[in-house]
Design an enzyme around this catalytic site. Structure first.
Site, PDB file in Angstrom:
ATOM      1  N   LYS A 172      14.283 -24.062 -98.531  1.00 29.88           N
ATOM      2  CA  LYS A 172      14.076 -23.274 -99.754  1.00 29.88           C
ATOM      3  C   LYS A 172      15.370 -23.305-100.554  1.00 29.88           C
ATOM      4  CE  LYS A 172      13.585 -18.392-100.864  1.00 29.88           C
ATOM      5  NZ  LYS A 172      12.860 -17.183-100.526  1.00 29.88           N
TER       6      LYS A 172
HETATM    7  C1  R5P Z   1      17.004 -14.099-100.184  1.00 34.75           C
HETATM    8  O1  R5P Z   1      17.755 -14.670 -99.435  1.00 34.75           O
HETATM    9  C2  R5P Z   1      15.639 -13.905 -99.806  1.00 34.75           C
HETATM   10  O2  R5P Z   1      15.328 -14.899 -98.860  1.00 34.75           O
HETATM   11  C3  R5P Z   1      14.557 -13.945-100.868  1.00 34.75           C
HETATM   12  O3  R5P Z   1      13.371 -14.077-100.177  1.00 34.75           O
HETATM   13  C4  R5P Z   1      14.713 -15.063-101.858  1.00 34.75           C
HETATM   14  O4  R5P Z   1      15.824 -14.858-102.647  1.00 34.75           O
HETATM   15  C5  R5P Z   1      13.440 -15.329-102.694  1.00 34.75           C
HETATM   16  O5  R5P Z   1      13.125 -14.347-103.474  1.00 34.75           O
HETATM   17  P1  R5P Z   1      13.326 -14.394-105.056  1.00 34.75           P
HETATM   18  O6  R5P Z   1      12.177 -15.213-105.589  1.00 34.75           O
HETATM   19  O7  R5P Z   1      13.241 -12.958-105.419  1.00 34.75           O
HETATM   20  O8  R5P Z   1      14.642 -15.031-105.343  1.00 34.75           O
END
Ligand code: R5P
Length: 266
Positions: A172
């Site tokens: 991710k």
């Molecule tokens: C951060 O490390 C978390 O894994 C969140 O799940 C990630 O940032 C994704 O969420 P957002 O779309 O709010 O950035």
């Protein structure tokens, strides 16, 4: 790839489309009761039908999610820091036996390439990949980016490649200009985080650009649960990711859902 591991991954990244809409609701593990997630169970419940997986911690899973759901779980197993301290100083918080007990489809941790604790988070990734391979559980590496670092293709390409080289089964990261270069250099599927809350159309455009440039989908949090219509937003993101709809078509889904709810409440 091991059958069990591939089977678990196929529950998240749908083989029919090669894509996924993951709902990220793990923010509390370092941010506490962040906006939109003060009552995680309440926020998450109406979004479940539109999510291909839920990314969260064991605390929220155990306390706020009905064990009867069949949505695959991506369990956050790293932590140990808060917004009050150095965020990169993470370690593994949840063991693989607990992940198995919770019947999760994948386990996830953050890596902080270039951060103060880069080495410790990369070693944790190696360890988790070994355990994931042993039990057939895919590992999602999240490329966390320190405040001082540029979110450009050069940096994200480096971080994503390192994650894949060290054994992550999917990664991710953040969307950036020249995103196709990040995809090109990463031999495992990539999903994008949404990042800070944007205007709805802008967030949908980012999701559209990401999948058009090779992302396998999104793992989005704030741009869904902080929207004025979280259900409208996740439906719209889903239309782009899983049904190849345009940004205009998806935005209409968001607006129509929002209006319907407002009318129903009037
Ligand atoms: C951060 O490390 C978390 O894994 C969140 O799940 C990630 O940032 C994704 O969420 P957002 O779309 O709010 O950035």
């Amino acid at each position: 790839m091991d059958w069990g591991l591939q089977n678990r991954l196929s529950r998240i990244i749908k083989p029919k489309t090669g894509r996924t809409v993951m709902l990220a609701v793990d923010h509390g593990y370092f941010q506490g009761p962040t906006t939109g997630l003060q009552q995680p169970g309440k926020t998450i419940k109406p979004l479940i039908p539109y999510a291909d997986s839920l990314m969260l911690t064991r605390g929220v899973l155990r306390n706020c999610i009905d064990p009867g759901i069949d949505t695959p779980i991506v369990l956050r197993v790293s932590g140990g820091t808060s917004v009050l301290k150095e965020l990169s100083n993470e370690g593994l918080m949840t063991c693989v036996e607990e992940a198995i007990r919770l019947n999760v489809a994948a386990i996830t941790l953050s890596i902080f390439v270039g951060g103060e604790y880069e080495r410790q988070t990369l070693l944790a990734l190696g360890q988790l990949a070994d355990e994931g391979n042993k039990y057939g559980i895919p590992v999602l590496a999240v490329t966390a980016v320190g405040r001082e670092m540029a979110r450009d293709a050069r940096y994200l390409g480096l971080a994503c490649r390192i994650a894949a080289e060290l054994g992550a089964h999917f990664v991710k990261t953040y969307y950036c200009d020249d995103f196709e270069k990040v995809v090109e250099g990463c031999p495992v599927p990539l999903v994008i985080a949404g990042g800070k809350k944007l205007a709805e159309r802008e967030a949908l455009q980012m999701a559209y650009n990401a999948v058009s440039r090779g992302a396998s989908g999104v793992d989005m949090g704030r741009n869904i649960f902080q929207s004025d219509s979280p259900v409208g937003m996740i439906k719209a993101v889903r239309a782009i990711v899983q049904r190849n709809m345009s940004v205009d078509e998806a935005y209409k889904i968001y607006e129509d859902t929002k209006t319907k709810k407002a009318t129903a409440l009037a």
